[in-house]
Design a protein around this motif. Structure first.
Motif, PDB file in Angstrom:
ATOM      1  N   THR A 224       0.671  -0.927   0.154  1.00  0.00           N
ATOM      2  CA  THR A 224      -0.334  -0.594  -0.212  1.00  0.00           C
ATOM      3  C   THR A 224       0.472   1.684   0.002  1.00  0.00           C
ATOM      4  O   THR A 224       0.223   2.157  -0.190  1.00  0.00           O
ATOM      5  CB  THR A 224      -1.157  -0.245   0.996  1.00  0.00           C
ATOM      6  OG1 THR A 224      -1.930  -1.034   1.432  1.00  0.00           O
ATOM      7  CG2 THR A 224      -2.048   1.435   1.161  1.00  0.00           C
ATOM      8  N   LEU A 225       2.238   1.233   0.957  1.00  0.00           N
ATOM      9  CA  LEU A 225       2.459   2.011   0.444  1.00  0.00           C
ATOM     10  C   LEU A 225       3.197   2.637  -0.659  1.00  0.00           C
ATOM     11  O   LEU A 225       3.385   3.869  -0.741  1.00  0.00           O
ATOM     12  CB  LEU A 225       3.641   2.093   1.902  1.00  0.00           C
ATOM     13  CG  LEU A 225       4.958   3.159   2.160  1.00  0.00           C
ATOM     14  CD1 LEU A 225       4.385   4.623   3.290  1.00  0.00           C
ATOM     15  CD2 LEU A 225       6.321   2.773   2.347  1.00  0.00           C
ATOM     16  N   ARG A 226       3.603   1.334  -1.118  1.00  0.00           N
ATOM     17  CA  ARG A 226       4.943   1.844  -2.956  1.00  0.00           C
ATOM     18  C   ARG A 226       3.746   2.754  -3.542  1.00  0.00           C
ATOM     19  O   ARG A 226       3.965   3.167  -4.234  1.00  0.00           O
ATOM     20  CB  ARG A 226       5.005   0.581  -3.112  1.00  0.00           C
ATOM     21  CG  ARG A 226       7.048   0.516  -2.473  1.00  0.00           C
ATOM     22  CD  ARG A 226       6.638  -1.476  -2.855  1.00  0.00           C
ATOM     23  NE  ARG A 226       7.734  -1.713  -1.730  1.00  0.00           N
ATOM     24  CZ  ARG A 226       7.612  -2.713  -1.504  1.00  0.00           C
ATOM     25  NH1 ARG A 226       6.821  -3.695  -1.397  1.00  0.00           N
ATOM     26  NH2 ARG A 226       8.674  -2.978  -0.147  1.00  0.00           N
ATOM     27  N   ALA A 227       2.137   2.036  -3.083  1.00  0.00           N
ATOM     28  CA  ALA A 227       1.500   2.727  -4.579  1.00  0.00           C
ATOM     29  C   ALA A 227       1.059   3.933  -3.784  1.00  0.00           C
ATOM     30  O   ALA A 227       1.207   4.482  -5.122  1.00  0.00           O
ATOM     31  CB  ALA A 227      -0.401   1.957  -4.163  1.00  0.00           C
ATOM     32  N   CYS A 228       0.943   4.450  -2.653  1.00  0.00           N
ATOM     33  CA  CYS A 228       0.710   5.749  -2.485  1.00  0.00           C
ATOM     34  C   CYS A 228       2.045   6.610  -2.853  1.00  0.00           C
ATOM     35  O   CYS A 228       1.523   7.463  -3.786  1.00  0.00           O
ATOM     36  CB  CYS A 228       0.321   5.657  -0.920  1.00  0.00           C
ATOM     37  SG  CYS A 228      -0.821   5.239  -0.299  1.00  0.00           S
ATOM     38  N   VAL A 229       2.805   6.164  -2.731  1.00  0.00           N
ATOM     39  CA  VAL A 229       4.644   6.482  -2.997  1.00  0.00           C
ATOM     40  C   VAL A 229       4.038   6.801  -4.553  1.00  0.00           C
ATOM     41  O   VAL A 229       4.655   8.284  -5.417  1.00  0.00           O
ATOM     42  CB  VAL A 229       5.631   6.217  -2.733  1.00  0.00           C
ATOM     43  CG1 VAL A 229       6.795   6.188  -3.768  1.00  0.00           C
ATOM     44  CG2 VAL A 229       6.101   6.491  -1.688  1.00  0.00           C
ATOM     45  N   ALA A 230       3.881   5.700  -5.415  1.00  0.00           N
ATOM     46  CA  ALA A 230       3.367   5.716  -7.310  1.00  0.00           C
ATOM     47  C   ALA A 230       2.709   7.120  -7.488  1.00  0.00           C
ATOM     48  O   ALA A 230       2.861   7.779  -8.297  1.00  0.00           O
ATOM     49  CB  ALA A 230       3.216   4.536  -7.825  1.00  0.00           C
ATOM     50  N   TYR A 231       1.928   6.913  -6.969  1.00  0.00           N
ATOM     51  CA  TYR A 231       0.526   8.269  -6.906  1.00  0.00           C
ATOM     52  C   TYR A 231       1.005   9.152  -7.047  1.00  0.00           C
ATOM     53  O   TYR A 231       1.107  10.556  -7.327  1.00  0.00           O
ATOM     54  CB  TYR A 231      -0.886   7.362  -5.962  1.00  0.00           C
ATOM     55  CG  TYR A 231      -1.472   8.721  -6.110  1.00  0.00           C
ATOM     56  CD1 TYR A 231      -2.498   8.106  -7.244  1.00  0.00           C
ATOM     57  CD2 TYR A 231      -2.120   9.766  -5.557  1.00  0.00           C
ATOM     58  CE1 TYR A 231      -3.762   9.075  -7.675  1.00  0.00           C
ATOM     59  CE2 TYR A 231      -3.122  10.421  -6.042  1.00  0.00           C
ATOM     60  CZ  TYR A 231      -3.899  10.644  -6.310  1.00  0.00           C
ATOM     61  OH  TYR A 231      -5.076  11.502  -6.793  1.00  0.00           O
ATOM     62  N   GLU A 232       1.509   9.443  -6.000  1.00  0.00           N
ATOM     63  CA  GLU A 232       2.187  10.700  -5.001  1.00  0.00           C
ATOM     64  C   GLU A 232       3.249  11.391  -6.300  1.00  0.00           C
ATOM     65  O   GLU A 232       3.270  12.172  -6.832  1.00  0.00           O
ATOM     66  CB  GLU A 232       2.454  11.166  -3.407  1.00  0.00           C
ATOM     67  CG  GLU A 232       3.153  12.372  -3.389  1.00  0.00           C
ATOM     68  CD  GLU A 232       1.802  12.992  -3.251  1.00  0.00           C
ATOM     69  OE1 GLU A 232       1.801  14.971  -3.390  1.00  0.00           O
ATOM     70  OE2 GLU A 232       1.071  13.080  -3.121  1.00  0.00           O
ATOM     71  N   ASN A 233       4.676  10.478  -6.455  1.00  0.00           N
ATOM     72  CA  ASN A 233       4.944  10.727  -7.640  1.00  0.00           C
ATOM     73  C   ASN A 233       4.734  10.946  -9.208  1.00  0.00           C
ATOM     74  O   ASN A 233       5.134  11.698  -9.802  1.00  0.00           O
ATOM     75  CB  ASN A 233       6.339   9.576  -7.607  1.00  0.00           C
ATOM     76  CG  ASN A 233       7.111   9.436  -6.671  1.00  0.00           C
ATOM     77  OD1 ASN A 233       7.514  10.822  -6.141  1.00  0.00           O
ATOM     78  ND2 ASN A 233       7.673   8.820  -6.378  1.00  0.00           N
ATOM     79  N   ALA A 234       2.900  10.341  -9.336  1.00  0.00           N
ATOM     80  CA  ALA A 234       2.838  11.013 -10.396  1.00  0.00           C
ATOM     81  C   ALA A 234       1.853  12.105 -10.856  1.00  0.00           C
ATOM     82  O   ALA A 234       1.592  12.749 -11.427  1.00  0.00           O
ATOM     83  CB  ALA A 234       2.204   9.158 -11.458  1.00  0.00           C
ATOM     84  N   HIS A 235       1.368  12.457  -9.636  1.00  0.00           N
ATOM     85  CA  HIS A 235       0.516  13.137  -9.202  1.00  0.00           C
ATOM     86  C   HIS A 235       0.970  14.923  -9.191  1.00  0.00           C
ATOM     87  O   HIS A 235       0.484  15.876  -9.156  1.00  0.00           O
ATOM     88  CB  HIS A 235      -1.040  13.096  -9.096  1.00  0.00           C
ATOM     89  CG  HIS A 235      -1.604  11.721  -9.430  1.00  0.00           C
ATOM     90  ND1 HIS A 235      -1.220  10.104  -9.491  1.00  0.00           N
ATOM     91  CD2 HIS A 235      -2.570  11.784 -10.258  1.00  0.00           C
ATOM     92  CE1 HIS A 235      -1.809   9.404 -10.555  1.00  0.00           C
ATOM     93  NE2 HIS A 235      -2.712  10.635 -11.026  1.00  0.00           N
ATOM     94  N   GLN A 236       0.771  14.456  -7.220  1.00  0.00           N
ATOM     95  CA  GLN A 236       1.407  15.942  -6.892  1.00  0.00           C
ATOM     96  C   GLN A 236       2.711  16.031  -6.885  1.00  0.00           C
ATOM     97  O   GLN A 236       3.363  17.261  -6.997  1.00  0.00           O
ATOM     98  CB  GLN A 236       0.383  15.598  -5.506  1.00  0.00           C
ATOM     99  CG  GLN A 236      -1.534  15.998  -5.631  1.00  0.00           C
ATOM    100  CD  GLN A 236      -1.530  16.648  -6.184  1.00  0.00           C
ATOM    101  OE1 GLN A 236      -1.103  18.356  -5.874  1.00  0.00           O
ATOM    102  NE2 GLN A 236      -2.689  17.218  -6.993  1.00  0.00           N
TER     103      GLN A 236
END
Length: 73
Positions: free
Chosen positions: A40-52
């Motif tokens: 879950t943490l990796r998915a959140c880091v990937a999301y944050e890097n891609a979006h904000q």
């Protein structure tokens, strides 16, 4: 959505977007603190890097990763 993001949503009930784009700061903090697995943490880091790509949020996620690793020991 990638497979790991889908699994993270299933295991926690919240997608990375829901954790990192809440309507207020308290919910953002709660979304990060309640991450209980590295997937879950990796998915959140990937999301944050891609979006904000917010440095402060990435630091909080890094801190949470450190906590999760110490719990595994």
């Amino acid at each position: 959505m990638s497979n790991s993001s889908e699994q993270s949503t299933v295991s926690s009930g919240l997608s990375p977007e829901q954790r990192l784009e809440p309507p207020n700061t308290r919910l953002l903090n709660a979304g990060i603190v309640t991450i209980n697995d590295m997937e879950t943490l990796r998915a959140c880091v990937a999301y944050e890097n891609a979006h904000q790509n917010r440095v402060q949020i990435l630091r909080r996620l890094e801190h949470r990763a450190t906590e999760l690793r110490s719990q595994e020991d």
